[in-house]
Enzyme design. Sequence first.
Site, PDB file in Angstrom:
ATOM      1  N   THR A 144       0.841  -1.198   0.000  1.00  0.00           N
ATOM      2  CA  THR A 144       0.000   0.000   0.000  1.00  0.00           C
ATOM      3  C   THR A 144       0.876   1.248   0.000  1.00  0.00           C
ATOM      4  OG1 THR A 144      -1.834  -1.101   1.114  1.00  0.00           O
ATOM      5  CG2 THR A 144      -1.714   1.280   1.328  1.00  0.00           C
ATOM      6  N   HIS A 186      -6.969 -11.255  -1.161  1.00  0.00           N
ATOM      7  CA  HIS A 186      -6.356 -10.869   0.112  1.00  0.00           C
ATOM      8  C   HIS A 186      -7.189 -11.465   1.248  1.00  0.00           C
ATOM      9  CE1 HIS A 186      -4.031  -8.921   3.027  1.00  0.00           C
ATOM     10  NE2 HIS A 186      -4.010  -7.681   2.573  1.00  0.00           N
ATOM     11  N   ASN A 201      -3.865 -10.704   7.110  1.00  0.00           N
ATOM     12  CA  ASN A 201      -3.579  -9.449   7.810  1.00  0.00           C
ATOM     13  C   ASN A 201      -4.772  -8.821   8.531  1.00  0.00           C
ATOM     14  OD1 ASN A 201      -1.065  -9.898   6.798  1.00  0.00           O
ATOM     15  ND2 ASN A 201      -1.067  -8.191   5.363  1.00  0.00           N
ATOM     16  N   TYR A 236      -7.930  -8.508   7.665  1.00  0.00           N
ATOM     17  CA  TYR A 236      -8.977  -7.844   6.894  1.00  0.00           C
ATOM     18  C   TYR A 236     -10.208  -8.757   6.781  1.00  0.00           C
ATOM     19  CZ  TYR A 236      -5.406  -4.347   6.006  1.00  0.00           C
ATOM     20  OH  TYR A 236      -4.453  -3.375   6.169  1.00  0.00           O
ATOM     21  N   ASN A 273      -3.571  -5.885  12.652  1.00  0.00           N
ATOM     22  CA  ASN A 273      -4.890  -5.264  12.704  1.00  0.00           C
ATOM     23  C   ASN A 273      -5.790  -5.843  13.801  1.00  0.00           C
ATOM     24  OD1 ASN A 273      -4.716  -3.238  10.606  1.00  0.00           O
ATOM     25  ND2 ASN A 273      -4.615  -4.928   9.143  1.00  0.00           N
TER      26      ASN A 273
END
Length: 366
Positions: A25, A177, A180, A182, A237
């Site tokens: 990112t 994805h 992580n 999400y 996260n």
Amino acid sequence: MNTLFSPLQVGNFSVANRVVMAPLTRNRAPGRVPNDLMVEYYRQRANPAAGMGLIITEASQISPMGQGYLDTPGIYSPEQVAGWKKVTDAVHAEGGKIVIQLWHVGRISHSSLLPEGAAPVSSTSRPAKGKTYIEGGFAEVSAPRALGIDEIAATVQDYRHAARCAMDAGFDGVEIHAANGYLIEQFLRDSCNDRTDAYGGSIENRVRFLKEVTEAIVAEIGGGRTGIRLSPITPANDIGQDANAQALFGQVMSVLAPLGLAYCHVVEGATGGPRDLTDQGIAAFDYAALKAAFPGAWMVNNGYDRALALETVASGRADLIAFGKAAIANPDLSRRLQADLPLAAVDFTTLYGGGAKGYTDYPVAG
């Protein structure tokens, strides 16, 4: 014997070497649309004789509700498809291969980034402890709401649509994805998923959303153009550890194995942190058991230097090595690795947002 610099067939496409640019990112897409600066950034790293055998783009949201950070690109509108087409054309003109990472952040978002100031959506209504990047700087993430059953089905279709948009934009494939902390991992881990319906409770139920997303994408574009990213024990996260990560990701492999995916991309240890988390009370995780259950190419990531990357491919423990910070600071990464040249250091002050500085101005060796 295979080496880091050997060619490889990865699903429907071939790569000239095993050096991969990890998804990174960079927050340089105002209006959520890829731009000419991004075209140059990816073009610089595309020639496999010097740069990457495969580029995985920065994570790109599959819908307006999937966004979690300011100025990240999407892959769901005609304008975004047109912007990404310039990127893929530039990469292919250099002889490179490129896939796009499909992203829904779930609860790692802020209402100011979402349509009409909506609350983020997740498997749960419990907020994460963490911050995101919005207009004006960093802010605490907003409290989410749990997706309804009909909304889950609609989100699966958002993934399908994004995969089709990726093909229209000229990508060689997509990477789901599912790592992580999400959205997909918010369904996977019992530390986050507190549902009592068909998408919560048992491991089989918690894997259901990932299964439906992957099956929908494979039905749309084929398994040979589909990869997936997993991070079995990362604490990123505020996701929290699953009560039985080995069993959970064993079930994930049993779901993925029949689908003919091009590759599986695994973050070993803590994303952007230590590879070995045993000093934090987390039992050793058996990545080899997952690899043995997956028939496609095996890609690994996190803390790989030249020596470890060379040994890992030569030993057969992985087929591809994904590099993050090194790929940012070294557009000619594969050439430097092959010749054992020093690697340039990344400028951490320019990672997120800004312009060409720290983005397209890293020099090549010599």
